[in-house]
Write an enzyme that holds these catalytic residues in place. Structure first.
Site, PDB file in Angstrom:
ATOM      1  N   HIS A 103      -4.037  -5.126   1.762  1.00 31.03           N
ATOM      2  CA  HIS A 103      -3.469  -6.430   1.391  1.00 31.03           C
ATOM      3  C   HIS A 103      -2.243  -6.761   2.226  1.00 31.03           C
ATOM      4  O   HIS A 103      -1.594  -5.887   2.795  1.00 31.03           O
ATOM      5  CB  HIS A 103      -3.070  -6.443  -0.088  1.00 31.03           C
ATOM      6  N   HIS A 248      -1.339  -3.678   4.540  1.00 31.76           N
ATOM      7  CA  HIS A 248      -1.006  -2.282   4.272  1.00 31.76           C
ATOM      8  C   HIS A 248      -1.811  -1.748   3.102  1.00 31.76           C
ATOM      9  O   HIS A 248      -2.399  -2.519   2.322  1.00 31.76           O
ATOM     10  CB  HIS A 248       0.498  -2.081   4.080  1.00 31.76           C
ATOM     11  N   ARG A 262      12.184  -1.465  -2.703  1.00 31.93           N
ATOM     12  CA  ARG A 262      11.702  -2.459  -1.739  1.00 31.93           C
ATOM     13  C   ARG A 262      12.522  -3.745  -1.812  1.00 31.93           C
ATOM     14  O   ARG A 262      12.939  -4.165  -2.895  1.00 31.93           O
ATOM     15  CB  ARG A 262      10.235  -2.770  -2.042  1.00 31.93           C
TER      16      ARG A 262
HETATM   17  C1  SIN Z   1       3.286  -2.191  -1.207  1.00 27.92           C
HETATM   18  O1  SIN Z   1       2.079  -2.415  -1.376  1.00 27.92           O
HETATM   19  O2  SIN Z   1       4.052  -3.080  -0.850  1.00 27.92           O
HETATM   20  C2  SIN Z   1       3.808  -0.798  -1.429  1.00 27.92           C
HETATM   21  C3  SIN Z   1       3.444   0.148  -0.346  1.00 27.92           C
HETATM   22  C4  SIN Z   1       3.777   1.571  -0.710  1.00 27.92           C
HETATM   23  O3  SIN Z   1       4.171   1.841  -1.851  1.00 27.92           O
HETATM   24  O4  SIN Z   1       3.638   2.429   0.156  1.00 27.92           O
END
Ligand code: SIN
Length: 271
Positions: A103, A248, A262
């Site tokens: 996504h 990702h 994040r």
């Molecule tokens: C995300 O999908 O933004 C998180 C990616 C992750 O936790 O590695």
């Protein structure tokens, strides 16, 4: 820190570079920041190791890329730093975040995020890697016939297509939105394939039958390892990615706790 101190190691031909020789927590000087922003546009995903960011310095460095979002879909880590949120998963329980589906973040928004900056806080002993894929490379690998077919086409993106987002957006005003299937990056001018399995539900102006065949073909195209880079997180790792030209996938293969912080950078309307 001077510009010359940065060491840049590309990890694949099409996506990702590891950058060392910079202390992100110290607030690098403008020349170094400019070089990092240029590297971000060149490599799409930048990996930094052994950093000592806290939530404030994490937020402050991310601001170099644009205004930050107060991400509506996850609670902030604290009221003092509302731009930082946690993705905290107990690997012993079934994983429900849907991050183990390819996504781009929040493409169901009219203006999806420009990018994100993610740092490791607690890591499982093994597993929990993240992969990124270059949607420039994915677009470039399509035949010119298919490129011509999808040029100018739009697709619907809908939060309710993702079980984890559907609950959070059910009572909010998130009508499905249409975005171009081929997005032109506003900085690099490169074309990227801009559909993803998590949020894209329908190609516009094609028959149901055509949609049933063509949409999965386009969303599954990201699966080729030729477009991907895989990152093994270590303590102090920080990753910055461009959400406009990458997807990702967080591998859900761990049994311990995995907590990441994040920050999401505001984006513009795809064109
Ligand atoms: C995300 O999908 O933004 C998180 C990616 C992750 O936790 O590695």
């Amino acid at each position: 820190m001077t510009e010359a101190a940065l060491t840049v190691t590309p990890l694949t031909h099409s996506i990702g570079a590891e950058v060392s020789g910079v202390d992100l927590a110290a607030g690098p000087d403008p020349a170094v920041v400019k070089e990092i922003v240029d590297l971000f546009h060149q490599h799409q995903v930048l990996f930094f190791r052994d950093q000592e960011l806290d939530d404030v310095s994490h937020r402050d460095f991310a601001k170099n890329f644009g205004p930050l979002q107060h991400f509506a879909f996850l609670p902030p880590v604290s009221e003092d730093v509302p731009e930082v949120h946690a993705i905290d998963i107990d690997g012993a329980k079934p994983k429900t975040a849907n991050a183990d589906i390819w996504h781009s973040d929040a493409t169901f928004l009219a203006a999806p995020p420009l990018g994100s900056m993610l740092r490791s806080v607690i890591l499982p002993d093994t597993g929990g890697d993240t992969l990124w894929a270059s949607m420039y490379a994915a677009y470039d690998a399509l035949s010119s016939r298919v490129q011509r077919l999808i040029e100018g086409m739009t697709a619907i993106h809908d939060s309710s297509n993702s079980t984890s987002h559907a609950k959070k957006t059910a009572n909010a005003d998130y009508d499905p939105v249409a975005h171009p299937v081929v997005r032109t990056h506003p900085v690099t001018g490169r074309k990227a394939l801009f559909v993803n399995k998590t949020f894209t539900t329908r190609l516009v102006d094609v028959t149901d039958r055509e949609n049933e065949i063509l949409l999965p073909m386009l969303t599954d195209h990201v699966r080729s390892p030729d477009f991907q880079v895989r990152f093994r997180w270590t303590p102090g790792s920080v990753v910055l990615w461009d959400n406009r030209c990458t997807q990702h996938y967080a591998v859900a293969d761990y049994s311990g706790r995995r907590r990441m912080h994040r920050v999401v950078i505001d984006g513009d309307v795809p064109a």
